[in-house]
Design a protein around this motif. Structure first.
Motif, mmCIF file in Angstrom:
data_model
loop_
_atom_site.group_PDB
_atom_site.id
_atom_site.type_symbol
_atom_site.label_atom_id
_atom_site.label_comp_id
_atom_site.label_asym_id
_atom_site.label_seq_id
_atom_site.Cartn_x
_atom_site.Cartn_y
_atom_site.Cartn_z
ATOM 1 N N GLY A 156 0.780 -1.227 0.000
ATOM 2 C CA GLY A 156 0.000 0.000 0.000
ATOM 3 C C GLY A 156 0.811 1.275 0.000
ATOM 4 O O GLY A 156 0.296 2.332 0.385
ATOM 5 N N GLY A 157 2.085 1.209 -0.416
ATOM 6 C CA GLY A 157 2.913 2.400 -0.473
ATOM 7 C C GLY A 157 3.434 2.631 -1.870
ATOM 8 O O GLY A 157 3.019 1.960 -2.820
ATOM 9 N N ASN A 158 4.323 3.574 -2.003
ATOM 10 C CA ASN A 158 4.971 3.782 -3.300
ATOM 11 C C ASN A 158 6.329 4.432 -3.102
ATOM 12 O O ASN A 158 6.520 5.257 -2.204
ATOM 13 C CB ASN A 158 4.112 4.644 -4.229
ATOM 14 C CG ASN A 158 3.842 6.029 -3.672
ATOM 15 O OD1 ASN A 158 3.010 6.199 -2.781
ATOM 16 N ND2 ASN A 158 4.533 7.025 -4.196
ATOM 17 N N MET A 159 7.294 4.018 -3.931
ATOM 18 C CA MET A 159 8.636 4.576 -3.871
ATOM 19 C C MET A 159 8.646 5.901 -4.622
ATOM 20 O O MET A 159 8.100 6.001 -5.717
ATOM 21 C CB MET A 159 9.648 3.599 -4.465
ATOM 22 C CG MET A 159 11.080 3.866 -4.055
ATOM 23 S SD MET A 159 12.142 2.405 -4.288
ATOM 24 C CE MET A 159 12.434 2.464 -6.048
ATOM 25 N N GLY A 160 9.260 6.918 -4.010
ATOM 26 C CA GLY A 160 9.278 8.237 -4.618
ATOM 27 C C GLY A 160 10.652 8.634 -5.110
ATOM 28 O O GLY A 160 11.585 7.829 -5.149
ATOM 29 N N GLN A 161 10.766 9.894 -5.477
ATOM 30 C CA GLN A 161 12.024 10.430 -5.962
ATOM 31 C C GLN A 161 12.945 10.794 -4.791
ATOM 32 O O GLN A 161 12.489 11.013 -3.668
ATOM 33 C CB GLN A 161 11.770 11.682 -6.813
ATOM 34 C CG GLN A 161 10.935 11.428 -8.060
ATOM 35 C CD GLN A 161 11.627 10.514 -9.050
ATOM 36 O OE1 GLN A 161 12.833 10.630 -9.274
ATOM 37 N NE2 GLN A 161 10.884 9.593 -9.641
ATOM 38 N N THR A 162 14.239 10.887 -5.065
ATOM 39 C CA THR A 162 15.191 11.313 -4.046
ATOM 40 C C THR A 162 14.806 12.693 -3.523
ATOM 41 O O THR A 162 14.566 13.615 -4.309
ATOM 42 C CB THR A 162 16.613 11.368 -4.636
ATOM 43 O OG1 THR A 162 16.978 10.066 -5.088
ATOM 44 C CG2 THR A 162 17.613 11.839 -3.596
ATOM 45 N N GLY A 163 14.708 12.803 -2.200
ATOM 46 C CA GLY A 163 14.359 14.070 -1.574
ATOM 47 C C GLY A 163 12.893 14.232 -1.251
ATOM 48 O O GLY A 163 12.505 15.230 -0.630
ATOM 49 N N CYS A 164 12.070 13.245 -1.628
ATOM 50 C CA CYS A 164 10.621 13.417 -1.437
ATOM 51 C C CYS A 164 10.207 13.387 0.027
ATOM 52 O O CYS A 164 9.188 13.982 0.398
ATOM 53 C CB CYS A 164 9.843 12.376 -2.247
ATOM 54 S SG CYS A 164 10.006 10.667 -1.696
ATOM 55 N N VAL A 165 10.984 12.699 0.883
ATOM 56 C CA VAL A 165 10.626 12.673 2.312
ATOM 57 C C VAL A 165 11.796 13.011 3.233
ATOM 58 O O VAL A 165 11.592 13.257 4.421
ATOM 59 C CB VAL A 165 10.037 11.292 2.738
ATOM 60 C CG1 VAL A 165 8.793 10.959 1.936
ATOM 61 C CG2 VAL A 165 11.065 10.181 2.624
ATOM 62 N N SER A 166 13.019 13.032 2.717
ATOM 63 C CA SER A 166 14.175 13.232 3.599
ATOM 64 C C SER A 166 14.149 14.577 4.307
ATOM 65 O O SER A 166 14.713 14.719 5.394
ATOM 66 C CB SER A 166 15.485 13.079 2.817
ATOM 67 O OG SER A 166 15.531 13.964 1.716
ATOM 68 N N PHE A 167 13.455 15.564 3.716
ATOM 69 C CA PHE A 167 13.368 16.873 4.364
ATOM 70 C C PHE A 167 12.543 16.822 5.647
ATOM 71 O O PHE A 167 12.574 17.760 6.446
ATOM 72 C CB PHE A 167 12.766 17.904 3.397
ATOM 73 C CG PHE A 167 11.306 17.696 3.084
ATOM 74 C CD1 PHE A 167 10.332 18.328 3.837
ATOM 75 C CD2 PHE A 167 10.919 16.856 2.050
ATOM 76 C CE1 PHE A 167 8.985 18.138 3.550
ATOM 77 C CE2 PHE A 167 9.571 16.655 1.766
ATOM 78 C CZ PHE A 167 8.605 17.299 2.522
ATOM 79 N N MET A 168 11.814 15.718 5.873
ATOM 80 C CA MET A 168 11.014 15.554 7.079
ATOM 81 C C MET A 168 11.827 14.968 8.235
ATOM 82 O O MET A 168 11.293 14.751 9.323
ATOM 83 C CB MET A 168 9.821 14.626 6.812
ATOM 84 C CG MET A 168 8.910 15.055 5.689
ATOM 85 S SD MET A 168 7.569 13.854 5.480
ATOM 86 C CE MET A 168 6.877 14.369 3.912
#
Length: 243
Positions: free
Chosen positions: A121-133
């Protein structure tokens, strides 16, 4: 750090069975190999190797295994060339997930990580899509039911820690990434260190309330952590207590 999310992961590892322990040892051995090839076999002159050895010992990896891995890496100029890759994505209900891998086949690892996200139920994103969190922090864990909270707080701050939280006989000590090794070594003179490593600490947590989402997130983490190429998994899921 709400929910002691990193400590929850450590507790899961501490309760690992023999097969899981062997998998953990394999992953730590990769870290040792990469550290030796990058900076040499002497931990006194190679801080990355020193950190990897400390991680190995905190996971009860036998000294013979550690020394054998160092010697093999120091003498092996051709094999075991691992590449460090970070993947980012979203779990159920938008939980932020960061996956650190060491791999000798980036196509295989990318496919496996993507499959784990897609299947749960998830999806892999682009580099930087969540690391800022997330913020990169050194996290040191000390377990001692009889610890004096004031004393350990003073010792940690004097050693150079930025913050410390003590709860239920567990001290979670936060440092700057570059200070983690020095703070760990200073505290190790007086306390038994359960874990010490640089982690990605979430700035905010995400709570899952639906049973289906909780089960899917649990399965996603299990699939990622069971993958031999995956070294660390960080997330901002406020995991329910195991108690």
């Amino acid at each position: 750090m709400s929910g002691h999310s990193k400590w929850s992961t450590i507790k899961r590892k501490k309760g690992a069975n023999d097969a899981q322990r062997a998998k953990i040892f394999t992953k730590i051995a990769r870290e040792i190999i990469v550290a030796v090839k990058a900076g040499g076999p002497d931990p006194d002159n190679n801080s990355s190797l020193k950190d990897a050895i400390a991680k190995a010992r905190s996971n009860n990896m036998p000294n013979d295994n550690i020394n054998r891995t160092i010697k093999k890496a120091a003498g092996d100029t051709d094999g075991d060339n691992y590449e460090s890759i970070t993947y980012e994505g979203y779990g159920p209900a938008g939980v932020a997930v960061i996956v650190n891998a060491l791999t000798d086949n980036r196509n295989r690892t990318a496919a496996d990580v993507r499959h784990a996200f897609d299947k749960n139920g998830g999806n892999m994103g682009q580099t930087g899509c969540v690391s800022f969190m997330f913020d990169q922090k050194g996290i040191i864990i000390i377990e001692n039911e009889d610890m004096d909270e004031d004393e350990i707080t003073m010792d940690a701050l004097e050693a150079g820690a930025d913050d410390i939280e003590v709860e239920d006989g567990v001290a979670e000590i936060v440092t700057a990434p570059s200070d983690m090794g020095a703070v760990r070594d200073a505290l190790a003179e007086k306390y038994t260190i359960s874990s010490a490593e640089v982690s990605m600490v979430p700035q905010t947590m995400t709570e899952l309330t639906e049973e289906g989402q909780i089960n899917a997130m649990t399965k996603l983490l299990d699939m990622l952590e069971d993958n031999d190429d995956v070294q660390d998994v960080y997330h901002n899921w406020d995991m329910p207590s195991e108690d």
